[in-house]
Design an enzyme around this catalytic site. Structure first.
Site, mmCIF file in Angstrom:
data_model
loop_
_atom_site.group_PDB
_atom_site.id
_atom_site.type_symbol
_atom_site.label_atom_id
_atom_site.label_comp_id
_atom_site.label_asym_id
_atom_site.label_seq_id
_atom_site.Cartn_x
_atom_site.Cartn_y
_atom_site.Cartn_z
ATOM 1 C CD GLU A 149 -3.167 -0.930 2.042
ATOM 2 O OE1 GLU A 149 -3.020 -0.239 3.060
ATOM 3 O OE2 GLU A 149 -4.236 -1.498 1.750
ATOM 4 C CD GLU A 308 -4.460 -6.036 2.519
ATOM 5 O OE1 GLU A 308 -5.164 -5.362 3.303
ATOM 6 O OE2 GLU A 308 -3.243 -5.845 2.401
HETATM 7 C C1 GLA Z 1 -4.430 -2.628 4.854
HETATM 8 C C2 GLA Z 1 -3.078 -3.297 4.982
HETATM 9 C C3 GLA Z 1 -3.117 -4.570 5.773
HETATM 10 C C4 GLA Z 1 -4.045 -4.450 6.953
HETATM 11 C C5 GLA Z 1 -5.416 -4.066 6.472
HETATM 12 C C6 GLA Z 1 -6.453 -4.026 7.579
HETATM 13 O O1 GLA Z 1 -5.099 -2.898 3.706
HETATM 14 O O2 GLA Z 1 -2.476 -3.547 3.741
HETATM 15 O O3 GLA Z 1 -1.800 -4.859 6.198
HETATM 16 O O4 GLA Z 1 -3.558 -3.490 7.824
HETATM 17 O O5 GLA Z 1 -5.335 -2.796 5.896
HETATM 18 O O6 GLA Z 1 -7.734 -3.713 7.104
#
Ligand code: GLA
Ligand code: ZN
Length: 669
Positions: A149, A308
């Site tokens: 991210e 995710e």
């Molecule tokens: C982000 C991060 C993950 C985790 C999620 C939790 O997307 O990439 O490591 O922290 O949020 O929702």
């Protein structure tokens, strides 16, 4: 040519390093019960992998990867460069970001490396090299996941130096730079490159980051620069990986709603496959995630990875309600319906410590499999096992394009006046929602995409128009295209200077209007717009429009400008361009869109409107798959036009009624 991901991945982030090794085998057993076939590992392990500079220890990661390989899992292998070990901050303080307020980070948190730090770059490079050398030959690794991210900005001295270089490259001379930023305003003229400082809160910017600035040309350039600087880091890691692992797709996970600070359209070119982390807020209308998925798919005009999502609840929103029974399945299928070729969660096993211990996971703290959430995860796993491979690689054809552009996002939100409520995403969503509710497929394109493949291109608040864009729009319409734009369009060039001669600048020709001035509509108030014989409310701002060849199709019906144009239509060559002068309430905009799609000959996927969400994907051998999603708790009937279809999820004829959060995946045969 890189390999494609061999299966429809079902899995997600898995952090066994947080658990005793003797629990790992049981984890796998549980995952298998849910038909989970994939795990993303090593996202945050740098301090275990390199406890001291240059001393590496891969013993734990070896075991994790062996364990997953023995279970025949598809592994998404991350590079661990998004959270830095403590020793690194201590030894090389410049690896840490300096924030918008001018404060340098200390050890802690994550996602806080400076993209211009040579020390960070060197140490990340060395780590990634070791990982690539060690794991490239493992046949279970199906994708590389670089960093995590990317986002956020740094305002340190190293970044300032790198920014000056970036500017020299862009503008060549100080004269050109001063002209681009119109620096004679407020005595800003620069006489030496070293006089350029970063636009933080102590300098030219104020308000929350990205919202207010004295010199938008400078601030937009800084965002461009930071996005490029981060992209450079991504490319650095990717290059190392490719030396050892040339055939495996490399990606980094995109995020947010969408993330403002990274130009994903520019980044998309460097991704082998787009991956996206989806966490819609509990109070978000369902068209918002649908918009994001369409955006992610259109970045490469290819299916993307849902890298995710949460199986039950998150922990970081102000309130984190549980997904209601059936809701998780419907929301994951929503991503697939719009082009996802994987379903991955954060995370596979709920942490017992740290900031995310209350974040939902496949294996919850109870460790049990007789829970509602686990049963739903298993149900979805069985579904995907059944239909995943049929869906994989299918396309999502669209005849309508909605323009979303990062440079525009940045510059539009720096606008100082005429109302403080200029927010880019909600204005784009107004238009996306129109097509979503009609079940009309949409591509969310950049200004650089090929317009000619669409019957209708909608470009709301196209504030920044870079050189060449207006000619491209003109040509598109001249040759028969249909084009919609709105207030706050055609205002500035790439450095945020106004196009003189009346708004909407270079779009005056195609729209056949010029705008003399714009009124700010006060909060709680509205201006009436008469469409047909009915009045609708307009908010935010109202353009005072002079038609110059365009026909007036709707006029204001209150204020001193009552009777003047609010919505116009211009025949231009073989095509048509419409101009919408204000932010209309949903019902009013719906009237205009009804008219526009009739003229542009755009059709819904189904003949009659329905509260169900319906999308279509077409398999590589031409088979049409209809995703029918009930994105609510209420029961709804399947449209008649799909009644004779076959539901691939049940193996039976389509059920005539969908329960709350029900999903059907329909095909003719
Ligand atoms: C982000 C991060 C993950 C985790 C999620 C939790 O997307 O990439 O490591 O922290 O949020 O929702
Ligand atoms: Zn920096």
């Amino acid at each position: 040519m890189k390999k494609r991901i061999p299966d429809f991945l079902y899995g997600g982030d898995y952090n066994p390093e947080q658990w005793p090794e003797n629990t790992w085998k049981d984890d796998i057993k549980i995952f298998k019960q849910a038909d989970i076939n994939s795990a993303t590992v090593n996202v945050f392990s740098w301090s275990l992998l390199e406890p001291r500079e240059g001393e590496y220890d891969f013993s734990k990661l070896d075991k994790i990867i062996d364990n997953l390989s023995a279970a025949n899992f598809n592994i998404v292998l991350a590079t661990s460069t998004a959270a830095m070990p403590a020793w690194m901050f201590k030894k090389y303080p410049d690896v840490a970001r300096v924030d918008y307020q001018g404060r340098r980070h200390v050890f802690g948190a994550r996602h806080n490396f400076c993209p211009s730090s040579d020390n960070y770059r060197r140490l990340a490079r060395e780590l990634v090299l070791k990982l690539a050398q060690r794991y490239h030959s493992n046949p279970h690794v199906v994708a590389w996941h670089v960093n995590n991210e990317y986002g956020g900005n740094c305002y340190c001295d190293n970044c300032a130096r790198a920014f000056r270089k970036w500017l020299k490259n862009r503008y060549q001379t100080l004269e050109a730079l001063n002209a681009a930023w119109d620096m004679n305003v407020w005595s800003h003229t620069i006489h030496d490159w070293d006089e350029i400082v970063v636009p933080n809160e102590l300098g030219d910017a104020w308000g929350p980051e990205g919202t207010e600035t004295t010199v938008a040309g400078l601030s937009v350039d800084y965002l461009r620069f930071q996005s490029d600087q981060m992209l450079d880091l991504f490319k650095m890691e990717k290059k190392i990986i490719e030396q050892y692992s040339p055939n495996i797709p490399v990606t980094t996970n995109f995020h947010s709603l969408p993330n403002k600070m990274i130009d994903y359209q520019k980044w998309a070119k460097e991704q082998d496959i787009i991956s996206y982390d989806s966490y819609p807020a509990y109070n978000m209308p369902t068209y918002h995630p649908a918009f994001l998925y369409d955006l992610m798919r259109t970045l490469k005009h290819q299916p993307f990875m849902l890298m995710e999502s949460t199986p039950s609840q998150v922990n970081w929103q102000p309130y984190s309600p549980l997904k209601r029974p059936g809701q998780m399945r419907a929301t994951e299928f929503q991503a697939v319906a719009h082009g996802a070729d994987t379903v991955q969660f954060f995370q596979l096993k709920q942490a017992r410590g740290g900031s995310e211990k209350f974040h939902g996971a496949v294996i919850a703290h109870s460790g049990r499999t007789d829970t509602r959430a686990f049963k739903e995860v298993a149900q979805l796993g069985h579904d995907l096992k059944r239909v995943g491979r049929t869906i994989q690689h299918s396309t999502t054809p669209a005849k309508v394009a909605l323009v979303f552009d990062w440079n525009n996002f940045w510059s539009f939100e720096y606008v100082d006046g005429i109302t403080q409520d200029l927010k880019y995403v909600p204005l784009i969503l107004d238009y996306y929602r129109q097509f979503y509710e009609r079940n009309i497929p949409v591509d969310v394109i950049s200004v650089d995409d090929d317009f000619s493949q669409y019957d209708l291109v909608v470009a709301p608040v196209l504030y920044m128009v870079k050189p060449g864009l207006s000619q491209k729009i003109n040509k598109y319409v001249q040759t028969g295209g249909h084009f919609v734009t709105t207030f706050m369009s055609g205002m500035v060039g790439p450095s945020d200077n106004i196009y003189l001669g009346g708004y909407p600048g270079p779009l005056k020709d195609v729209t056949g209007v010029w705008v003399e001035e714009s009124d700010a509509v006060l909060p709680g108030q509205s201006v009436k717009v008469k469409i047909g014989d009915q009045d609708y409310d307009a908010h935010l701002m109202c353009d005072l429009i002079h038609p110059q060849g365009a026909n007036v199709l709707a006029s204001y019906d209150s204020e001193f400008y009552a009777g003047t144009a609010a919505f116009t239509e211009n025949q231009y060559g073989l095509g048509t361009a419409w101009y919408i002068g204000s932010r209309l309430e949903h019902a009013g905009l719906s009237k205009l869109i009804d008219y526009i799609i009739r003229v542009a000959n755009i059709h819904s996927l189904i003949p009659k409107q329905t509260p169900l969400e319906i999308t279509k994907r077409v398999t590589t051998d031409g088979r049409e798959l209809y995703f029918v999603l009930n994105m609510s708790n209420a029961e709804h009937f399947l449209p008649k036009s799909l009644a004779n279809y076959h539901d691939l999820l049940t193996g039976k004829q389509a059920a005539p009624k969908l329960n709350g959060w029900g999903v059907e995946l329909l095909s003719k045969n």
